[in-house]
Design an enzyme around this catalytic site. Structure first.
Site, PDB file in Angstrom:
ATOM      1  N   ASP A 145      -7.052  25.419  47.393  1.00  0.00           N
ATOM      2  CA  ASP A 145      -7.058  25.493  45.684  1.00  0.00           C
ATOM      3  C   ASP A 145      -7.697  24.693  45.261  1.00  0.00           C
ATOM      4  OD1 ASP A 145      -6.524  25.321  42.520  1.00  0.00           O
ATOM      5  OD2 ASP A 145      -4.279  25.468  43.135  1.00  0.00           O
ATOM      6  N   ILE A 146      -8.655  24.036  44.551  1.00  0.00           N
ATOM      7  CA  ILE A 146      -9.694  22.869  44.160  1.00  0.00           C
ATOM      8  C   ILE A 146      -9.033  21.715  43.646  1.00  0.00           C
ATOM      9  CG2 ILE A 146     -10.786  23.649  41.753  1.00  0.00           C
ATOM     10  CD1 ILE A 146     -13.190  22.229  43.114  1.00  0.00           C
ATOM     11  N   SER A 162     -24.527  22.014  36.162  1.00  0.00           N
ATOM     12  CA  SER A 162     -25.218  22.468  34.625  1.00  0.00           C
ATOM     13  C   SER A 162     -26.209  21.834  33.720  1.00  0.00           C
ATOM     14  CB  SER A 162     -23.978  23.046  33.606  1.00  0.00           C
ATOM     15  OG  SER A 162     -24.423  23.613  32.105  1.00  0.00           O
ATOM     16  N   TYR A 204     -16.553  21.136  29.439  1.00  0.00           N
ATOM     17  CA  TYR A 204     -17.209  21.863  30.084  1.00  0.00           C
ATOM     18  C   TYR A 204     -17.918  20.344  30.473  1.00  0.00           C
ATOM     19  CZ  TYR A 204     -20.697  24.979  33.066  1.00  0.00           C
ATOM     20  OH  TYR A 204     -20.734  25.519  34.073  1.00  0.00           O
ATOM     21  N   LYS A 253     -18.350  18.409  34.411  1.00  0.00           N
ATOM     22  CA  LYS A 253     -19.855  18.101  34.974  1.00  0.00           C
ATOM     23  C   LYS A 253     -20.569  17.256  34.279  1.00  0.00           C
ATOM     24  CE  LYS A 253     -19.810  22.384  36.760  1.00  0.00           C
ATOM     25  NZ  LYS A 253     -20.073  22.730  37.196  1.00  0.00           N
TER      26      LYS A 253
END
Length: 266
Positions: A60-61, A137, A150, A154
């Site tokens: 699990d990260i 991304s 998000y 990132k």
């Protein structure tokens, strides 16, 4: 002989069938690397690991202990770690004001703290240098509405990649990010199956198409090669999208209802 012959790679985020992590892992194996694929629910990806002649490790990260155990497993299994790829992500689409504290905590755990832990473990294991690759991304650079949590995480972990390149380059460790745009993967869901939605994105790509996981995998192979004299860079592997823009929320909203109706009644 493949470009990564005798290398040992960890690809984190390879639990989903056909996702970007699995495509990268498959390409690494085809280039001669021994690959440890990792993610949650090992039963989902153990057959894939067997298929490419690699190993599977459940992790699990969001757990620091899991990240160190993953890297330790790879080193004990194959004797070294040369390449570490983080291909995890959570594509939450919510406005900034609608994002809850629970949403934000989860996003930070998956896309900032977890990768940070993974990189810490990799740096400790890369005795003779290596390549650390973060799948980022295009939205860490350009806009997409209702995507702030998000995008922010990132962008933040991209900057951590730069600090790794700066601080650990003397040990032969290279660190880079790859930034896809909209990509035809399971993470994209069904939205791209609606032609008007797909076209709203495609017209912003100078190369005339959205990306594929293979595009990203080929870039990941190049960054992992010893011949790659690059570090601290964010590769924009997105067909020139960052020269333009993503469609606005209003543009997408104007085509999505009609596209959904056409799709459901076809």
């Amino acid at each position: 002989m493949g470009a990564l012959q005798d290398k040992v790679a960890i690809v984190l985020g390879a639990a989903g069938d056909g996702n970007m992590g699995q495509v990268i892992a498959r390409q690494y194996a085809a280039e001669g690397a021994k690959v440890v694929v990792a993610g949650r629910n090992i039963d989902r990806f153990k057959p894939f690991a067997d298929e490419i002649g690699g190993s599977a490790f459940e992790s699990d990260i969001t757990s620091r202990d899991d990240m160190f155990a993953l890297v330790d497993f790879a080193k004990k299994t194959y004797g070294k770690v040369d390449i570490g790829v983080n291909a995890t992500g959570w594509g939450l689409l919510k406005s900034l004001t609608d994002t809850t504290e629970a949403d934000l905590d989860k996003m930070v755990a998956i896309q900032f703290k977890g990768p940070y832990f993974f990189f810490q473990a990799l740096i400790g294991a890369m005795d003779k240098g290596g390549s650390i690759i973060q799948i980022s991304s295009a939205t860490a650079t350009i806009m997409l509405e209702a995507h702030s949590a998000y995008m922010g995480t990132k962008a933040g972990i991209d900057h951590v990649i730069r600090t790794i390149a700066n601080e650990y380059g003397t040990r032969g460790i290279r660190a880079n990010s790859i930034s896809p745009g909209v990509t035809a993967t399971p993470m994209a869901g069904d939205s791209l199956s609606y032609p008007p939605v797909l076209e709203a994105f495609v017209k912003e790509y100078p190369l005339g198409r959205i990306g594929t996981a293979d595009d990203i995998a080929h870039a990941a192979v190049w960054l992992a090669r010893d011949e790659c004299f690059m570090s601290g860079t964010n590769l924009q592997v997105n067909g020139g999208l960052t020269l333009r823009r993503n469609p606005s929320g209003a543009e997408l909203f104007s085509v999505m209802p009609a596209a959904a109706i056409a799709h459901l009644t076809s």
